[in-house]
Design a protein around this motif. Structure first.
Motif, PDB file in Angstrom:
ATOM      1  N   TYR A  58      43.261  27.521  27.121  1.00  0.00           N
ATOM      2  CA  TYR A  58      42.195  28.489  27.334  1.00  0.00           C
ATOM      3  C   TYR A  58      41.193  28.426  26.181  1.00  0.00           C
ATOM      4  CZ  TYR A  58      39.897  33.007  27.926  1.00  0.00           C
ATOM      5  OH  TYR A  58      38.975  34.000  28.086  1.00  0.00           O
ATOM      6  N   ASP A  76      46.400  26.020  32.001  1.00  0.00           N
ATOM      7  CA  ASP A  76      45.293  26.977  31.974  1.00  0.00           C
ATOM      8  C   ASP A  76      44.165  26.372  31.153  1.00  0.00           C
ATOM      9  OD1 ASP A  76      43.553  29.088  31.837  1.00  0.00           O
ATOM     10  OD2 ASP A  76      44.947  30.447  30.815  1.00  0.00           O
ATOM     11  N   ARG A  78      40.926  27.437  31.552  1.00  0.00           N
ATOM     12  CA  ARG A  78      39.775  28.335  31.688  1.00  0.00           C
ATOM     13  C   ARG A  78      38.931  28.299  30.417  1.00  0.00           C
ATOM     14  NH1 ARG A  78      42.012  33.839  32.216  1.00  0.00           N
ATOM     15  NH2 ARG A  78      43.700  32.871  31.051  1.00  0.00           N
ATOM     16  N   GLY A  79      37.635  28.078  30.604  1.00  0.00           N
ATOM     17  CA  GLY A  79      36.701  28.091  29.477  1.00  0.00           C
ATOM     18  C   GLY A  79      36.833  26.923  28.518  1.00  0.00           C
ATOM     19  N   ARG A  94      47.227  22.371  40.542  1.00  0.00           N
ATOM     20  CA  ARG A  94      47.243  23.821  40.305  1.00  0.00           C
ATOM     21  C   ARG A  94      46.743  24.224  38.917  1.00  0.00           C
ATOM     22  NH1 ARG A  94      53.036  24.898  42.888  1.00  0.00           N
ATOM     23  NH2 ARG A  94      53.514  24.645  40.712  1.00  0.00           N
ATOM     24  N   ASN A  96      44.127  25.633  36.282  1.00  0.00           N
ATOM     25  CA  ASN A  96      43.043  26.606  36.393  1.00  0.00           C
ATOM     26  C   ASN A  96      41.853  26.073  35.595  1.00  0.00           C
ATOM     27  OD1 ASN A  96      41.311  28.780  36.397  1.00  0.00           O
ATOM     28  ND2 ASN A  96      42.930  30.291  36.064  1.00  0.00           N
ATOM     29  N   LEU A  97      40.799  25.672  36.308  1.00  0.00           N
ATOM     30  CA  LEU A  97      39.607  25.092  35.689  1.00  0.00           C
ATOM     31  C   LEU A  97      38.432  26.072  35.676  1.00  0.00           C
ATOM     32  CD1 LEU A  97      39.825  21.596  37.407  1.00  0.00           C
ATOM     33  CD2 LEU A  97      40.469  22.139  35.056  1.00  0.00           C
ATOM     34  N   MET A  98      38.697  27.336  35.966  1.00  0.00           N
ATOM     35  CA  MET A  98      37.622  28.312  36.057  1.00  0.00           C
ATOM     36  C   MET A  98      36.841  28.407  34.745  1.00  0.00           C
ATOM     37  SD  MET A  98      37.802  32.267  37.270  1.00  0.00           S
ATOM     38  CE  MET A  98      38.146  31.811  38.953  1.00  0.00           C
ATOM     39  N   GLY A  99      35.538  28.224  34.838  1.00  0.00           N
ATOM     40  CA  GLY A  99      34.659  28.382  33.685  1.00  0.00           C
ATOM     41  C   GLY A  99      34.718  27.263  32.668  1.00  0.00           C
ATOM     42  N   CYS A 100      35.454  26.190  32.966  1.00  0.00           N
ATOM     43  CA  CYS A 100      35.498  25.088  31.995  1.00  0.00           C
ATOM     44  C   CYS A 100      34.222  24.265  32.103  1.00  0.00           C
ATOM     45  CB  CYS A 100      36.733  24.221  32.190  1.00  0.00           C
ATOM     46  SG  CYS A 100      36.689  23.125  33.600  1.00  0.00           S
TER      47      CYS A 100
END
Length: 116
Positions: A58, A76, A78-79, A94, A96-100
């Motif tokens: 993260y 994870d 994220r970001g 699976r 989590n690439l949200m906001g990367c």
């Protein structure tokens, strides 16, 4: 016969390495499943074939890192900053690439997308 020129495989399983500043690290084939690298600087690091299953990356700086062949399943990200990172053959199952921050080209290579 074991190839001693490659050395032992680093084992960083489940370690808390948050905010570590270790750019250009040589962690090829390292076992880092479940490790917490949140906010760390791993820019330019060699993470080829690393085991990063369930790792927390993260907000990690992975700019220019070589993650080819790395297992990032359930990680994870994220970001995370993945600018100019090599993700060819990386397993992102699976993850989590949200906001990367990642280029479409790098993502396509990781997902083995073909050009038409």
């Amino acid at each position: 016969m074991k190839d001693s020129s490659k050395g032992a495989r680093a084992n960083l399983n489940n370690l808390n390495l948050t905010d570590m500043v270790i750019p250009k690290s040589q962690l090829e084939n390292a076992d880092m499943a479940g490790a917490d690298f949140s906010g760390a600087d791993l820019s330019g690091s060699n993470l080829v074939n690393a085991n990063l299953v369930r790792a927390s990356l993260y907000g990690t700086n992975l700019k220019g890192a070589d993650l080819s062949g790395a297992d990032l399943s359930d990680a994870d990200l994220r970001g995370a900053n993945l600018t100019n990172a090599n993700l060819e053959g990386a397993d992102l199952w699976r993850a989590n690439l949200m906001g990367c921050v990642i280029s479409p080209t790098a993502l396509h290579k990781a997902l083995s997308c073909k050009k038409e």
